[in-house]
Design a protein around this motif. Structure first.
Motif, PDB file in Angstrom:
ATOM      1  N   PRO A   1      -6.960  39.140 -10.531  1.00 43.74           N
ATOM      2  CA  PRO A   1      -6.245  39.162 -11.808  1.00 43.74           C
ATOM      3  C   PRO A   1      -5.836  37.758 -12.269  1.00 43.74           C
ATOM      4  CG  PRO A   1      -4.789  39.802 -10.027  1.00 43.74           C
ATOM      5  CD  PRO A   1      -6.146  39.612  -9.421  1.00 43.74           C
ATOM      6  N   HIS A   2      -5.881  37.546 -13.551  1.00 42.05           N
ATOM      7  CA  HIS A   2      -5.435  36.272 -14.113  1.00 42.05           C
ATOM      8  C   HIS A   2      -4.177  36.431 -14.949  1.00 42.05           C
ATOM      9  CE1 HIS A   2      -8.935  33.735 -13.049  1.00 42.05           C
ATOM     10  NE2 HIS A   2      -9.462  34.920 -12.885  1.00 42.05           N
ATOM     11  N   THR A   3      -4.011  37.623 -15.523  1.00 42.29           N
ATOM     12  CA  THR A   3      -2.808  37.830 -16.335  1.00 42.29           C
ATOM     13  C   THR A   3      -2.208  39.206 -16.076  1.00 42.29           C
ATOM     14  OG1 THR A   3      -4.104  38.676 -18.167  1.00 42.29           O
ATOM     15  CG2 THR A   3      -3.518  36.360 -18.278  1.00 42.29           C
ATOM     16  N   LEU A   4      -0.911  39.263 -16.280  1.00 41.35           N
ATOM     17  CA  LEU A   4      -0.184  40.521 -16.125  1.00 41.35           C
ATOM     18  C   LEU A   4       0.851  40.577 -17.246  1.00 41.35           C
ATOM     19  CD1 LEU A   4       0.726  43.033 -14.468  1.00 41.35           C
ATOM     20  CD2 LEU A   4       2.101  41.492 -13.061  1.00 41.35           C
ATOM     21  N   ARG A   5       0.778  41.643 -18.046  1.00 43.67           N
ATOM     22  CA  ARG A   5       1.742  41.808 -19.141  1.00 43.67           C
ATOM     23  C   ARG A   5       2.728  42.897 -18.770  1.00 43.67           C
ATOM     24  NH1 ARG A   5      -0.331  39.026 -23.484  1.00 43.67           N
ATOM     25  NH2 ARG A   5      -2.537  38.574 -23.143  1.00 43.67           N
ATOM     26  N   LEU A   6       4.006  42.600 -18.966  1.00 40.58           N
ATOM     27  CA  LEU A   6       5.060  43.549 -18.593  1.00 40.58           C
ATOM     28  C   LEU A   6       6.064  43.680 -19.714  1.00 40.58           C
ATOM     29  CD1 LEU A   6       5.835  42.099 -15.040  1.00 40.58           C
ATOM     30  CD2 LEU A   6       4.642  44.260 -15.500  1.00 40.58           C
TER      31      LEU A   6
ATOM     32  N   ASP B   1       2.253  30.750 -14.909  1.00 42.33           N
ATOM     33  CA  ASP B   1       2.924  30.508 -16.174  1.00 42.33           C
ATOM     34  C   ASP B   1       3.536  31.840 -16.608  1.00 42.33           C
ATOM     35  OD1 ASP B   1       2.882  28.673 -18.866  1.00 42.33           O
ATOM     36  OD2 ASP B   1       2.605  30.801 -19.332  1.00 42.33           O
ATOM     37  N   ILE B   2       4.825  31.805 -16.933  1.00 39.62           N
ATOM     38  CA  ILE B   2       5.485  33.034 -17.402  1.00 39.62           C
ATOM     39  C   ILE B   2       5.962  32.800 -18.828  1.00 39.62           C
ATOM     40  CG2 ILE B   2       7.355  34.688 -17.043  1.00 39.62           C
ATOM     41  CD1 ILE B   2       7.305  34.072 -14.095  1.00 39.62           C
ATOM     42  N   PHE B   3       5.433  33.598 -19.749  1.00 42.81           N
ATOM     43  CA  PHE B   3       5.835  33.491 -21.151  1.00 42.81           C
ATOM     44  C   PHE B   3       6.691  34.707 -21.482  1.00 42.81           C
ATOM     45  CE2 PHE B   3       4.765  34.373 -25.697  1.00 42.81           C
ATOM     46  CZ  PHE B   3       5.527  33.336 -26.212  1.00 42.81           C
ATOM     47  N   LEU B   4       7.909  34.438 -21.926  1.00 42.73           N
ATOM     48  CA  LEU B   4       8.836  35.525 -22.272  1.00 42.73           C
ATOM     49  C   LEU B   4       9.024  35.547 -23.773  1.00 42.73           C
ATOM     50  CD1 LEU B   4      11.474  34.722 -19.508  1.00 42.73           C
ATOM     51  CD2 LEU B   4       9.977  36.722 -19.538  1.00 42.73           C
ATOM     52  N   GLU B   5       8.960  36.750 -24.364  1.00 42.88           N
ATOM     53  CA  GLU B   5       9.219  36.807 -25.807  1.00 42.88           C
ATOM     54  C   GLU B   5      10.063  38.020 -26.163  1.00 42.88           C
ATOM     55  OE1 GLU B   5       5.613  36.967 -28.092  1.00 42.88           O
ATOM     56  OE2 GLU B   5       4.899  38.721 -27.012  1.00 42.88           O
ATOM     57  N   TYR B   6      10.804  37.841 -27.261  1.00 45.66           N
ATOM     58  CA  TYR B   6      11.672  38.914 -27.747  1.00 45.66           C
ATOM     59  C   TYR B   6      10.829  40.105 -28.194  1.00 45.66           C
ATOM     60  CZ  TYR B   6      15.760  35.845 -27.958  1.00 45.66           C
ATOM     61  OH  TYR B   6      16.802  35.020 -27.648  1.00 45.66           O
TER      62      TYR B   6
ATOM     63  N   LEU C   1       2.486  37.024 -17.624  1.00 45.10           N
ATOM     64  CA  LEU C   1       2.342  36.167 -16.447  1.00 45.10           C
ATOM     65  C   LEU C   1       0.886  35.765 -16.353  1.00 45.10           C
ATOM     66  CD1 LEU C   1       4.901  37.955 -15.951  1.00 45.10           C
ATOM     67  CD2 LEU C   1       4.385  37.832 -13.527  1.00 45.10           C
ATOM     68  N   SER C   2       0.631  34.472 -16.282  1.00 48.06           N
ATOM     69  CA  SER C   2      -0.767  34.075 -16.144  1.00 48.06           C
ATOM     70  C   SER C   2      -0.942  33.097 -14.984  1.00 48.06           C
ATOM     71  CB  SER C   2      -1.316  33.580 -17.483  1.00 48.06           C
ATOM     72  OG  SER C   2      -1.264  32.224 -17.578  1.00 48.06           O
ATOM     73  N   ALA C   3      -1.887  33.459 -14.113  1.00 51.68           N
ATOM     74  CA  ALA C   3      -2.129  32.673 -12.906  1.00 51.68           C
ATOM     75  C   ALA C   3      -3.018  31.492 -13.251  1.00 51.68           C
ATOM     76  CB  ALA C   3      -2.791  33.547 -11.853  1.00 51.68           C
ATOM     77  N   GLN C   4      -2.678  30.310 -12.729  1.00 57.86           N
ATOM     78  CA  GLN C   4      -3.463  29.129 -13.045  1.00 57.86           C
ATOM     79  C   GLN C   4      -3.941  28.398 -11.795  1.00 57.86           C
ATOM     80  OE1 GLN C   4      -1.656  26.932 -16.238  1.00 57.86           O
ATOM     81  NE2 GLN C   4      -1.515  28.785 -17.476  1.00 57.86           N
ATOM     82  N   SER C   5      -3.809  29.052 -10.660  1.00 54.96           N
ATOM     83  CA  SER C   5      -4.333  28.479  -9.403  1.00 54.96           C
ATOM     84  C   SER C   5      -4.669  29.644  -8.480  1.00 54.96           C
ATOM     85  CB  SER C   5      -3.282  27.594  -8.725  1.00 54.96           C
ATOM     86  OG  SER C   5      -2.269  28.420  -8.157  1.00 54.96           O
ATOM     87  N   ASP C   6      -5.327  29.341  -7.364  1.00 55.16           N
ATOM     88  CA  ASP C   6      -5.635  30.406  -6.391  1.00 55.16           C
ATOM     89  C   ASP C   6      -4.339  31.042  -5.885  1.00 55.16           C
ATOM     90  OD1 ASP C   6      -8.291  29.966  -6.670  1.00 55.16           O
ATOM     91  OD2 ASP C   6      -8.511  28.737  -4.866  1.00 55.16           O
ATOM     92  N   LYS C   7      -3.340  30.187  -5.684  1.00 57.64           N
ATOM     93  CA  LYS C   7      -2.064  30.704  -5.196  1.00 57.64           C
ATOM     94  C   LYS C   7      -1.454  31.667  -6.221  1.00 57.64           C
ATOM     95  CE  LYS C   7       1.521  28.752  -2.434  1.00 57.64           C
ATOM     96  NZ  LYS C   7       2.215  27.544  -2.004  1.00 57.64           N
ATOM     97  N   GLY C   8      -1.495  31.262  -7.480  1.00 56.17           N
ATOM     98  CA  GLY C   8      -0.969  32.110  -8.552  1.00 56.17           C
ATOM     99  C   GLY C   8      -1.720  33.431  -8.623  1.00 56.17           C
ATOM    100  N   ARG C   9      -3.019  33.372  -8.410  1.00 57.52           N
ATOM    101  CA  ARG C   9      -3.824  34.612  -8.440  1.00 57.52           C
ATOM    102  C   ARG C   9      -3.462  35.513  -7.254  1.00 57.52           C
ATOM    103  NH1 ARG C   9      -7.176  31.145 -11.289  1.00 57.52           N
ATOM    104  NH2 ARG C   9      -7.978  30.072  -9.467  1.00 57.52           N
ATOM    105  N   LEU C  10      -3.204  34.898  -6.122  1.00 50.54           N
ATOM    106  CA  LEU C  10      -2.761  35.684  -4.958  1.00 50.54           C
ATOM    107  C   LEU C  10      -1.421  36.371  -5.278  1.00 50.54           C
ATOM    108  CD1 LEU C  10      -3.209  35.994  -1.667  1.00 50.54           C
ATOM    109  CD2 LEU C  10      -1.241  34.485  -1.656  1.00 50.54           C
TER     110      LEU C  10
END
Ligand code: ADP
Ligand code: MG
Length: 172
Positions: free
Chosen positions: A7-12, A139-144, A153-162
């Motif tokens: 996964p590269h992104t997760l929307r919550l 990277d975590i982008f928060l919006e109203y 949430l978007s992963a930008q490295s192998d660690k972030g993807r893990l």
């Protein structure tokens, strides 16, 4: 059976502040190295937090630091630029670049060195630092969203993807 794509992104949707805190509580063990899946990559990592004033960046960081074992007062670094903490042998650096004006100021202060050691680095308003910063693990982008918030949430490295894989994997 083909393996699931990384996964590269997760929307919550974060209904209220408790949901923001719950998300921080799930991410904390991944940063502290307490999560079994992080045995190979070790503790530490970098998160950039973006979003308007009041979106919940500091709320998230405060909950994350608490969940990692930080006790005592957790101040917003909006004036000091940096607040740092230490739990056992892990260092935490919480930056807020909202009032940041000069990239040279950053380099002169030697902050860049803090990025190279094993540490948890949490940066609000990374976009104000221009191209001084390299991409984070996450990277975590928060919006109203009315009175609640959406998070991307978007992963930008192998660690972030893990990390994202662990967040997406249902807990047994
Ligand atoms: N998911 C959420 N839904 C609604 N309100 C939230 C949520 N998460 C946090 N908040 C509230 O929004 C505000 C966020 O403030 P703060 O964390 O200082 O924002 P920022 O650091 O992004 O400027 C706080 O009043 C907090 O209680
Ligand atoms: Mg803030």
């Amino acid at each position: 059976m083909p393996s699931a794509p990384t996964p590269h992104t997760l929307r919550l949707h974060l209904q209220d502040e408790d949901a923001t805190i719950a998300l921080a509580n799930r991410i904390a063990p991944l940063l502290c190295g307490r999560h079994p899946a992080t045995k190979a990559c070790g503790p530490g990592g970098r998160i950039h937090l973006r979003g308007e004033l009041g979106a919940g960046k500091t709320s998230f960081v405060r909950a994350l630091l608490r969940a990692c074992g930080v006790t005592g007062r957790i101040k917003s670094p909006s004036y000091a630029l940096l607040e740092s903490y230490n739990v056992s042998n892990l260092y935490f650096y919480h930056f807020d670049f909202y009032r940041f004006s000069d990239a040279k100021e950053w380099l002169d202060a030697g902050f860049r060195e803090l990025m190279t050691e094993t540490a948890v680095v949490l940066i609000e308003w990374p976009e104000k630092a221009g191209d001084v910063l390299s991409p984070p693990d996450l990277d975590i982008f928060l919006e109203y969203a009315d009175t609640s918030r959406n998070a991307c949430l978007s992963a930008q490295s192998d660690k972030g993807r893990l990390w994202l894989t662990q967040l997406i994997t249902p807990r047994l």
